[in-house]
Design a protein around this motif. Structure first.
Motif, mmCIF file in Angstrom:
data_model
loop_
_atom_site.group_PDB
_atom_site.id
_atom_site.type_symbol
_atom_site.label_atom_id
_atom_site.label_comp_id
_atom_site.label_asym_id
_atom_site.label_seq_id
_atom_site.Cartn_x
_atom_site.Cartn_y
_atom_site.Cartn_z
ATOM 1 N N MET A 1 0.830 -1.197 0.000
ATOM 2 C CA MET A 1 0.000 0.000 0.000
ATOM 3 C C MET A 1 0.873 1.258 0.000
ATOM 4 O O MET A 1 0.595 2.227 -0.720
ATOM 5 N N ALA A 2 1.935 1.246 0.788
ATOM 6 C CA ALA A 2 2.833 2.401 0.861
ATOM 7 C C ALA A 2 3.520 2.641 -0.473
ATOM 8 O O ALA A 2 3.656 3.786 -0.924
ATOM 9 N N PHE A 3 3.945 1.584 -1.120
ATOM 10 C CA PHE A 3 4.623 1.712 -2.411
ATOM 11 C C PHE A 3 3.690 2.342 -3.448
ATOM 12 O O PHE A 3 4.083 3.281 -4.166
ATOM 13 N N ILE A 4 2.466 1.849 -3.533
ATOM 14 C CA ILE A 4 1.506 2.391 -4.497
ATOM 15 C C ILE A 4 1.199 3.857 -4.172
ATOM 16 O O ILE A 4 1.122 4.702 -5.075
ATOM 17 N N THR A 5 1.031 4.160 -2.897
ATOM 18 C CA THR A 5 0.740 5.529 -2.483
ATOM 19 C C THR A 5 1.879 6.471 -2.845
ATOM 20 O O THR A 5 1.649 7.578 -3.364
#
Length: 267
Positions: A206-210
């Protein structure tokens, strides 16, 4: 400009702290509404609306749409527009300057309206969650961490340009530095959090996509500013330019971030 920049940064930080830790749900909605109204006034100029009356009308339309979304409780529904918007933006950035479809004033106006309303909706949905403070601080940490990591990594190692025709100063090494810094932060967060349902792997994804979406938001504003021959979205914030210059990454990251949190079941 150093003193005005530092003072402005302190004021913005204090306002953010007050909004997160002091304001209730209704007050937070209003505060975020003020932010998107100001951003809307600036976005009108990025859309090619130069007359002051038109810019004010555009900001008013942003506020009206947010009010309508609130009345009909459509905050979560409107978030599903965000993936479409930012896939379009990705296409525009990749194909700049050959693709000219986005240069239409109508396209930029509609895009801006949907971006700002979905941003406001994302922050409202986040505010209504039980762990609002945790999730909003993580969101801002991802955005600020990605920006800081990109700046220092890009300065030290930047050679391969990310999108030279859109934003010549950004490099792939900078992006990688931002991703690495935020992933370290996520690992620390997952290890220290008291939320039992939070697992490291989905949080890392999720952090990577964000983070990657936040980079896209920055590039997209640069694309529109370049088209309108603007250095900053406005001069509302001394030493920092405009509101959009401060929240461009947030407008792209927040809706996607909240959608991912919803998908995992954390909000």
């Amino acid at each position: 400009m150093l003193l005005p920049r530092v003072l402005s940064a302190i004021v913005m930080a204090l306002l953010f702290i007050y909004a997160v830790f002091v304001l209730g749900a209704s007050g937070f909605q209003v505060a975020m509404g003020v932010v998107v109204l100001l951003a809307g006034w600036e976005w009108a100029r990025l859309s090619g609306i130069t007359r002051q009356q038109g810019r004010i009308a555009f900001a008013g339309l942003v506020g009206t749409l947010c009010y309508g979304v609130a009345i009909f409780d459509l905050q979560r529904a409107i978030l599903w527009v965000a993936p479409i918007l930012w896939l379009m933006a990705l296409f525009w950035v990749i194909h700049y300057p050959t693709d000219k479809g986005w240069q239409s004033r109508f396209v930029r106006i509609v895009f801006g309206l949907l971006v700002l309303v979905s941003t406001w909706s994302a922050m409202v949905v986040l505010r209504d969650s039980n762990d609002f403070v945790v999730w909003v601080l993580l969101l801002m940490g991802l955005i600020w961490g990605a920006d800081s990591g990109a700046y220092f990594s890009g300065k030290a190692f930047g050679k391969r340009k990310l999108a030279v025709k859109v934003s010549p100063g950004k490099s792939w090494e900078g992006v990688i530095g931002g991703v690495l810094l935020t992933q370290v932060g996520v690992a620390v967060f997952a290890a220290m959090t008291s939320l039992e349902s939070v697992a490291w792997l989905p949080l890392a994804v999720m952090a990577f996509i964000t983070v990657m979406t936040s980079v896209l938001g920055d590039l997209t504003e640069s694309l529109f500013k370049r088209h309108e021959a603007l250095k900053d979205s406005s001069q509302l914030i001394p030493g920092h330019g405009g509101v959009m210059d401060r929240v461009d990454s947030l407008t792209s990251a927040a809706p996607i971030y909240v959608l991912l949190l919803s998908f995992v079941g954390w909000v």
